[in-house]
Design a protein around this motif. Structure first.
Motif, PDB file in Angstrom:
ATOM      1  N   ALA A 194      84.757 104.731 127.957  1.00 56.86           N
ATOM      2  CA  ALA A 194      83.648 104.297 127.111  1.00 56.86           C
ATOM      3  C   ALA A 194      83.651 105.057 125.792  1.00 56.86           C
ATOM      4  CB  ALA A 194      82.331 104.506 127.858  1.00 56.86           C
ATOM      5  N   SER A 195      83.974 106.345 125.842  1.00 59.62           N
ATOM      6  CA  SER A 195      83.993 107.118 124.599  1.00 59.62           C
ATOM      7  C   SER A 195      85.073 106.625 123.653  1.00 59.62           C
ATOM      8  CB  SER A 195      84.195 108.611 124.906  1.00 59.62           C
ATOM      9  OG  SER A 195      85.431 108.810 125.594  1.00 59.62           O
ATOM     10  N   ARG A 196      86.228 106.247 124.200  1.00 50.91           N
ATOM     11  CA  ARG A 196      87.298 105.724 123.343  1.00 50.91           C
ATOM     12  C   ARG A 196      86.889 104.374 122.765  1.00 50.91           C
ATOM     13  NH1 ARG A 196      90.562 106.409 119.433  1.00 50.91           N
ATOM     14  NH2 ARG A 196      92.591 105.343 119.590  1.00 50.91           N
ATOM     15  N   LEU A 197      86.210 103.556 123.522  1.00 51.69           N
ATOM     16  CA  LEU A 197      85.718 102.285 122.999  1.00 51.69           C
ATOM     17  C   LEU A 197      84.716 102.521 121.868  1.00 51.69           C
ATOM     18  CD1 LEU A 197      85.220  99.922 126.075  1.00 51.69           C
ATOM     19  CD2 LEU A 197      86.546  99.428 124.010  1.00 51.69           C
ATOM     20  N   ARG A 198      83.874 103.568 122.006  1.00 52.51           N
ATOM     21  CA  ARG A 198      82.936 103.875 120.922  1.00 52.51           C
ATOM     22  C   ARG A 198      83.696 104.250 119.655  1.00 52.51           C
ATOM     23  NH1 ARG A 198      80.257 106.795 125.024  1.00 52.51           N
ATOM     24  NH2 ARG A 198      80.893 108.786 124.110  1.00 52.51           N
ATOM     25  N   GLU A 199      84.778 105.012 119.793  1.00 55.07           N
ATOM     26  CA  GLU A 199      85.568 105.406 118.628  1.00 55.07           C
ATOM     27  C   GLU A 199      86.200 104.194 117.952  1.00 55.07           C
ATOM     28  OE1 GLU A 199      88.456 108.177 119.927  1.00 55.07           O
ATOM     29  OE2 GLU A 199      87.003 109.671 120.624  1.00 55.07           O
ATOM     30  N   LEU A 200      86.726 103.287 118.754  1.00 57.75           N
ATOM     31  CA  LEU A 200      87.455 102.145 118.199  1.00 57.75           C
ATOM     32  C   LEU A 200      86.527 101.080 117.625  1.00 57.75           C
ATOM     33  CD1 LEU A 200      90.201 101.753 120.970  1.00 57.75           C
ATOM     34  CD2 LEU A 200      90.519 102.594 118.632  1.00 57.75           C
ATOM     35  N   THR A 201      85.343 100.942 118.197  1.00 58.68           N
ATOM     36  CA  THR A 201      84.430  99.896 117.742  1.00 58.68           C
ATOM     37  C   THR A 201      83.402 100.396 116.744  1.00 58.68           C
ATOM     38  OG1 THR A 201      82.898 100.316 119.575  1.00 58.68           O
ATOM     39  CG2 THR A 201      84.636  98.655 119.923  1.00 58.68           C
ATOM     40  N   GLY A 202      83.105 101.697 116.759  1.00 56.77           N
ATOM     41  CA  GLY A 202      82.048 102.230 115.906  1.00 56.77           C
ATOM     42  C   GLY A 202      80.656 101.951 116.434  1.00 56.77           C
ATOM     43  N   LEU A 203      80.549 101.465 117.664  1.00 55.01           N
ATOM     44  CA  LEU A 203      79.252 101.168 118.251  1.00 55.01           C
ATOM     45  C   LEU A 203      78.627 102.432 118.846  1.00 55.01           C
ATOM     46  CD1 LEU A 203      80.146  97.833 120.099  1.00 55.01           C
ATOM     47  CD2 LEU A 203      78.877  98.081 117.952  1.00 55.01           C
TER      48      LEU A 203
ATOM     49  N   PRO B  97      74.615 103.646 123.606  1.00 58.08           N
ATOM     50  CA  PRO B  97      73.873 102.626 124.353  1.00 58.08           C
ATOM     51  C   PRO B  97      74.481 101.227 124.219  1.00 58.08           C
ATOM     52  CG  PRO B  97      72.360 104.047 123.163  1.00 58.08           C
ATOM     53  CD  PRO B  97      73.714 104.365 122.663  1.00 58.08           C
ATOM     54  N   SER B  98      74.973 100.912 123.018  1.00 58.58           N
ATOM     55  CA  SER B  98      75.557  99.577 122.809  1.00 58.58           C
ATOM     56  C   SER B  98      76.805  99.383 123.655  1.00 58.58           C
ATOM     57  CB  SER B  98      75.885  99.368 121.332  1.00 58.58           C
ATOM     58  OG  SER B  98      74.711  99.337 120.548  1.00 58.58           O
ATOM     59  N   VAL B  99      77.655 100.415 123.711  1.00 58.41           N
ATOM     60  CA  VAL B  99      78.877 100.305 124.516  1.00 58.41           C
ATOM     61  C   VAL B  99      78.536 100.234 125.997  1.00 58.41           C
ATOM     62  CG1 VAL B  99      80.965 101.532 125.233  1.00 58.41           C
ATOM     63  CG2 VAL B  99      80.393 101.357 122.812  1.00 58.41           C
ATOM     64  N   ALA B 100      77.565 101.019 126.432  1.00 57.25           N
ATOM     65  CA  ALA B 100      77.155 100.980 127.833  1.00 57.25           C
ATOM     66  C   ALA B 100      76.631  99.598 128.202  1.00 57.25           C
ATOM     67  CB  ALA B 100      76.101 102.041 128.102  1.00 57.25           C
ATOM     68  N   GLU B 101      75.811  99.017 127.317  1.00 58.69           N
ATOM     69  CA  GLU B 101      75.272  97.676 127.572  1.00 58.69           C
ATOM     70  C   GLU B 101      76.392  96.642 127.570  1.00 58.69           C
ATOM     71  OE1 GLU B 101      72.244  94.456 125.460  1.00 58.69           O
ATOM     72  OE2 GLU B 101      72.418  96.497 124.667  1.00 58.69           O
ATOM     73  N   LEU B 102      77.309  96.795 126.633  1.00 59.21           N
ATOM     74  CA  LEU B 102      78.440  95.871 126.520  1.00 59.21           C
ATOM     75  C   LEU B 102      79.291  95.899 127.790  1.00 59.21           C
ATOM     76  CD1 LEU B 102      80.814  95.647 123.451  1.00 59.21           C
ATOM     77  CD2 LEU B 102      81.751  96.221 125.665  1.00 59.21           C
ATOM     78  N   LEU B 103      79.631  97.084 128.277  1.00 59.71           N
ATOM     79  CA  LEU B 103      80.457  97.194 129.475  1.00 59.71           C
ATOM     80  C   LEU B 103      79.744  96.627 130.703  1.00 59.71           C
ATOM     81  CD1 LEU B 103      82.024 100.727 128.900  1.00 59.71           C
ATOM     82  CD2 LEU B 103      83.222  98.524 128.865  1.00 59.71           C
ATOM     83  N   GLY B 104      78.439  96.866 130.778  1.00 59.74           N
ATOM     84  CA  GLY B 104      77.686  96.291 131.885  1.00 59.74           C
ATOM     85  C   GLY B 104      77.682  94.779 131.843  1.00 59.74           C
ATOM     86  N   ARG B 105      77.518  94.231 130.648  1.00 59.31           N
ATOM     87  CA  ARG B 105      77.487  92.776 130.494  1.00 59.31           C
ATOM     88  C   ARG B 105      78.843  92.158 130.857  1.00 59.31           C
ATOM     89  NH1 ARG B 105      75.267  93.046 125.903  1.00 59.31           N
ATOM     90  NH2 ARG B 105      77.134  93.001 124.611  1.00 59.31           N
ATOM     91  N   LEU B 106      79.927  92.761 130.356  1.00 62.44           N
ATOM     92  CA  LEU B 106      81.257  92.234 130.639  1.00 62.44           C
ATOM     93  C   LEU B 106      81.622  92.409 132.117  1.00 62.44           C
ATOM     94  CD1 LEU B 106      83.214  93.408 127.464  1.00 62.44           C
ATOM     95  CD2 LEU B 106      82.328  91.133 127.976  1.00 62.44           C
ATOM     96  N   GLY B 107      81.105  93.471 132.728  1.00 62.76           N
ATOM     97  CA  GLY B 107      81.335  93.657 134.156  1.00 62.76           C
ATOM     98  C   GLY B 107      80.652  92.586 134.977  1.00 62.76           C
ATOM     99  N   ARG B 108      79.419  92.265 134.613  1.00 59.51           N
ATOM    100  CA  ARG B 108      78.697  91.213 135.332  1.00 59.51           C
ATOM    101  C   ARG B 108      79.351  89.851 135.149  1.00 59.51           C
ATOM    102  NH1 ARG B 108      74.496  94.365 133.261  1.00 59.51           N
ATOM    103  NH2 ARG B 108      74.195  92.943 131.486  1.00 59.51           N
ATOM    104  N   ASP B 109      79.990  89.649 133.995  1.00 59.17           N
ATOM    105  CA  ASP B 109      80.685  88.383 133.731  1.00 59.17           C
ATOM    106  C   ASP B 109      82.055  88.323 134.398  1.00 59.17           C
ATOM    107  OD1 ASP B 109      78.575  87.512 132.223  1.00 59.17           O
ATOM    108  OD2 ASP B 109      79.473  88.044 130.289  1.00 59.17           O
TER     109      ASP B 109
END
Length: 402
Positions: A32-41, A44-56
């Protein structure tokens, strides 16, 4: 005065989701930390994003880092590779090679099927060619063995014209009738979309993504093998032409051929100078002993000549380079691609040595600066391009388009 449109929260989430999925596709599993670095998000946004994509069902936890402090930050997230599977087929006149892969692009099953039974004459009636049944049975068997119950997309690469609108190749006396039968049978049997693409176009896609022109968005790939063809990529887009015939350089009229090509045959064109049969004849004229029959023999002749210090082999390779440069000069004059790639079995066999000779001759024929590179794609570039195309279609559907 025009109003400025701003993205809605729902649109912004969809964009961020797609960016994250594309990063996981490109880089592989990430924390998640690497995703924050690459996306600039934000966190909380990355955590929400990963949860959403996991549910999908698109992202899953695939491991943990070696960090001492355990917890969410140590988890490694990757594409849910089993979410979808695709199939790619390279259909040749002498058989079929096929591969199944998951959403991450990992191969889960593959098979090579040599031609079985004589090809039926064009226009013959009655049961389908036995090769069609062999391919369908093999595809079912591979899927069952790999636990794949459904395919998302299938891409079939074949010689000849591929109609970009309907996808059904026109009848051609030079191609086996079972190619068309196989396409129709696959579309009847499978619920997945079955896409048809010219084999050289697929090789061009593979070269762009995996090979010698990863740094360029405009180039022409010359396929030199049993037959000759070209893939045209301009500004990052594969160009097929109005009827799917862009790149049919075998029909290109060039000096040195025996007569002219016609609507029914390309022996008088560029094909007649650079196909495998023409290469074997050229080598014989230079007094070189045959290195075997067919395409394999031509490939061995070119490979041996590329390592020769001089003599008849070097003269043979020089004349072959002159012939290839004629076709390349025509493409350069019309398209100015800046780069020509020598692909196919003969382009691979000649390697950088043949590419340099073609470049030297091309500089004499054209004022336009043009690099000539040898293919660097490993394995079967047609099958590789078909797999890349199938994965791109599946990911575009699942990840969401722009």
């Amino acid at each position: 005065m025009s109003s400025v449109r701003t993205a809605t929260p729902q649109t912004a989430r969809a964009i961020n989701d797609r960016i994250a999925l594309e990063l996981l596709t490109e880089h592989g599993p990430l924390t998640a930390s690497r995703l924050r670095e690459l996306t600039g998000l934000s966190r909380p946004s990355v955590a929400e994003l990963l949860g959403r994509l996991g549910r999908d069902g698109l992202v899953e936890i695939v491991g943990e880092t070696g960090a001492e402090r355990r917890g969410p930050n140590a988890r490694v997230y990757g594409l849910a590779a089993g979410r979808a599977h695709v199939a790619a087929l390279d259909v040749r006149v002498d058989g079929v090679e096929l591969v199944l892969a998951d959403l991450a692009g990992a191969t889960v099953a593959e098979r090579v099927l040599p031609l079985t039974g004589p090809d039926r004459p064009r226009g013959a009636r009655g049961p389908e060619h036995p090769m069609v049944g062999v391919v369908l049975t093999a595809l079912d068997g591979l899927g069952a063995a790999a636990g794949v119950t459904e395919l998302h997309t299938v891409v079939l690469g074949a010689p000849g014209l591929a109609d970009p609108a309907g996808g059904i190749p026109p009848l051609s006396e030079s191609l086996p009738g079972w190619h068309r039968e196989l396409l129709v049978a696959l579309r009847r049997r499978l619920t997945a979309p079955v896409l048809l693409e010219n084999e050289v176009n697929l090789a061009g896609i593979a070269e762009h993504r995996l090979g010698a022109v990863r740094d360029r968005d405009t180039f022409v790939l010359f396929w030199l093998g049993a037959a000759v063809g070209a893939a045209v990529v301009l500004d990052g887009t594969l160009r097929r032409g109005a009827s799917g015939g862009a790149g049919e350089v075998g029909f290109l009229p060039v000096p040195g051929g025996e007569g002219l090509p016609s609507a029914h045959g390309c022996d008088g064109g560029f094909h007649g100078l650079t196909s495998a049969a023409a290469v074997r004849a050229l080598a014989a004229r230079h007094g070189l002993p045959a290195e075997g029959a067919g395409l394999a023999g031509a490939e061995a002749l070119v490979r041996a000549a590329a390592t020769a210090d001089g003599g008849p082999a070097a003269a043979f390779l020089g004349e072959l380079a002159d012939r290839i440069a004629l076709g390349a000069a025509a493409a350069v004059a019309v398209l100015d691609p800046g780069c020509v790639v020598l692909g196919g079995e003969l382009g691979r066999a000649g390697g950088p040595v043949l590419a340099r000779r073609v470049a030297d001759r091309l500089r004499e024929l054209s004022p336009l600066a043009t690099e000539v590179r040898a293919t660097t794609v490993g394995g079967n570039p047609i099958l590789g391009g078909a797999l890349l195309t199938a994965l791109a279609a599946a990911r575009a559907d699942l990840f969401g388009r722009d």
